[in-house]
Design a protein around this motif. Sequence first.
Motif, short mmCIF file in Angstrom:
data_model
loop_
_atom_site.label_atom_id
_atom_site.label_comp_id
_atom_site.label_asym_id
_atom_site.label_seq_id
_atom_site.Cartn_x
_atom_site.Cartn_y
_atom_site.Cartn_z
N SER A 173 48.51 49.57 34.25
CA SER A 173 48.79 48.16 34.67
C SER A 173 47.43 47.43 35.07
O SER A 173 46.63 48.00 35.97
N GLY A 174 47.29 46.24 34.44
CA GLY A 174 45.91 45.71 34.68
C GLY A 174 45.89 44.60 35.71
O GLY A 174 46.67 44.06 36.60
N PHE A 175 44.73 43.81 35.51
CA PHE A 175 44.68 42.91 36.46
C PHE A 175 45.35 41.62 36.26
O PHE A 175 45.56 41.25 35.07
N GLY A 176 46.40 40.89 37.31
CA GLY A 176 47.13 39.99 37.10
C GLY A 176 48.46 39.97 37.60
O GLY A 176 48.80 40.93 38.58
N GLY A 177 49.33 38.89 37.34
CA GLY A 177 50.43 38.90 38.12
C GLY A 177 51.59 39.94 37.44
O GLY A 177 51.57 40.15 36.26
N ARG A 178 52.46 40.35 38.38
CA ARG A 178 53.49 41.25 37.77
C ARG A 178 54.55 41.44 38.97
O ARG A 178 54.36 41.14 40.11
N ILE A 179 55.72 42.20 38.50
CA ILE A 179 56.58 42.52 39.47
C ILE A 179 56.12 43.99 40.23
O ILE A 179 56.18 44.84 39.62
N HIS A 180 56.07 43.91 41.55
CA HIS A 180 55.88 44.93 42.29
C HIS A 180 56.64 46.07 42.08
O HIS A 180 57.86 45.93 42.37
N ASP A 239 42.84 47.50 38.48
CA ASP A 239 43.31 48.27 37.34
C ASP A 239 43.96 49.73 37.77
O ASP A 239 43.24 50.33 38.66
N ASP A 240 45.12 50.09 37.45
CA ASP A 240 45.84 51.22 37.70
C ASP A 240 45.40 52.35 36.49
O ASP A 240 45.79 52.09 35.23
N PHE A 241 44.66 53.42 36.97
CA PHE A 241 44.25 54.30 35.99
C PHE A 241 45.35 55.67 36.04
O PHE A 241 45.45 56.02 37.37
N THR A 263 36.17 49.11 45.16
CA THR A 263 36.94 49.82 45.91
C THR A 263 38.01 50.91 45.08
O THR A 263 38.08 50.77 43.70
N TYR A 264 38.16 52.03 45.80
CA TYR A 264 38.87 53.19 45.29
C TYR A 264 40.09 53.26 45.95
O TYR A 264 39.62 53.74 47.31
N ASN A 265 41.37 53.36 45.60
CA ASN A 265 42.40 53.49 46.55
C ASN A 265 43.36 54.73 45.94
O ASN A 265 43.63 54.98 44.95
N HIS A 266 44.34 55.06 47.05
CA HIS A 266 45.34 55.89 46.81
C HIS A 266 44.74 57.27 46.67
O HIS A 266 45.53 58.11 46.14
N LEU A 267 43.68 57.71 47.04
CA LEU A 267 42.98 58.93 47.02
C LEU A 267 43.71 60.06 48.05
O LEU A 267 44.14 59.69 48.93
N SER A 268 43.81 61.27 47.21
CA SER A 268 44.15 62.24 47.97
C SER A 268 43.24 62.73 49.11
O SER A 268 43.60 63.34 50.00
N ASN A 315 31.21 38.25 44.83
CA ASN A 315 30.84 37.30 45.96
C ASN A 315 32.21 37.13 46.77
O ASN A 315 32.86 36.03 47.19
N GLY A 316 32.89 38.40 47.14
CA GLY A 316 33.92 38.61 47.97
C GLY A 316 35.33 38.04 47.25
O GLY A 316 36.35 38.05 48.10
N THR A 317 35.31 37.82 46.11
CA THR A 317 36.30 37.51 45.43
C THR A 317 36.96 38.50 44.29
O THR A 317 36.20 39.24 43.69
N LEU A 318 38.03 39.07 44.40
CA LEU A 318 38.38 39.95 43.43
C LEU A 318 38.76 39.54 42.02
O LEU A 318 39.29 38.62 41.72
N VAL A 319 37.90 40.38 41.11
CA VAL A 319 38.22 39.57 39.61
C VAL A 319 38.37 41.10 38.74
O VAL A 319 38.94 41.91 39.14
N ASP A 320 38.92 40.53 37.49
CA ASP A 320 39.35 41.71 36.64
C ASP A 320 38.21 42.79 36.27
O ASP A 320 36.98 42.38 35.79
N PRO A 321 38.48 43.89 36.72
CA PRO A 321 37.55 44.99 36.46
C PRO A 321 37.14 45.21 34.89
O PRO A 321 36.12 45.69 34.24
N ALA A 322 38.17 44.85 34.17
CA ALA A 322 37.85 44.90 32.39
C ALA A 322 36.83 44.23 32.26
O ALA A 322 36.05 44.38 31.07
N ASN A 323 36.36 43.24 32.96
CA ASN A 323 35.01 42.33 32.16
C ASN A 323 33.87 43.17 32.61
O ASN A 323 32.58 42.71 32.11
N TYR A 324 33.71 44.18 33.54
CA TYR A 324 32.60 44.92 33.85
C TYR A 324 32.65 46.53 33.25
O TYR A 324 31.69 47.05 33.63
N LEU A 325 33.54 46.92 32.65
CA LEU A 325 33.78 48.47 32.24
C LEU A 325 33.53 48.39 30.67
O LEU A 325 33.65 47.53 30.03
#
Length: 305
Positions: A188-195, A207-209, A253-258, A295-305
């Motif tokens: 699941s990439g960056f952008g709008g979606r059904i939660h 981005d969800d890996f 940021t790194y989230n949902h870690l065990s 600069n404090g705004t969330l952007v698409d990670p795919a542009n930096y990976l």
Amino acid sequence: MAAKAAVENPTRRSRAAQRQAARHGSTRGAARREVAGRSFTRPRQAVALLALTGVMGAAQATASAGSSPGADVIAAQATGLLSFVTPSAQPEAASRDNVRPAIEQSIESEPLDDVTVSAAETDARRAEAVAAKVAVLAEQEAAAKAAEEAAAAAAAQAAQDAARAAEEQARATASWPLVAPLVAPVISGFGGRIHPVYGTYRMHTGDDFSIGCGANVAAAAAGKVVESGWGGGYGNRIVIDHGTVDGVAYRTTYNHLSSRTVNVGQTVTTGQSIGLVGTTGTSTGCHLHFEVERNGTLVDPANYL
């Protein structure tokens, strides 16, 4: 002697009456002469009228004293003077009657001042109306031109901003490339979606890996840990500040870690292990939710990976 006195007395009385009548006639004659002097402007007419007045006064005196042979003479003189005076006024009246139409015609032929002023005023008002309309049209044209120039300037500014943002994005990506925090497919990439939990349309901010729980999670770039703990719906969460690169401040940021293996204030290097994949917080399964802040705004990670 008595008879003679009786004859003389009527004569004396007659003469006294004539003198009295003459005095009375002279008074009335003076009044007539005054009227005649005011009524006639020509000298010959005035003289004739004065003579006529005197003759008529004498005639009255004679009539008061009784019949006399001189009365006929006086009447003839009065008739001649009257014929001399009366006709002379007629040509003057006729002359005035002939001049009046010419004067009226002359007046009618002259332009009246109020008509001339009215026409001039009408022209002036018409000119003012035309000038006012021209001024309004000029203002409208100026406003339209100003609006066009403002729109063109705004479009140019927007184009410059977009070009600058693209240039900064390219420079940041080139000068600050990130390494993937783990090797796994992005489901699941960056952008709008059904939660997947709430079932509503929402913005997905990273981005969800997809990978099994317990997999190693590495720092995407060197930096300093500014957050390590529970993040509500993010579950166990780590935030690393990478500082400023080419004037742009970055964080990841790194989230949902065990589990988390680094603490706040700790410095990390690119690729260093910082935790393990989990499914904590609002999650439907094991995965890593990875975010990039610019600069404090969330952007698409795919542009930096």
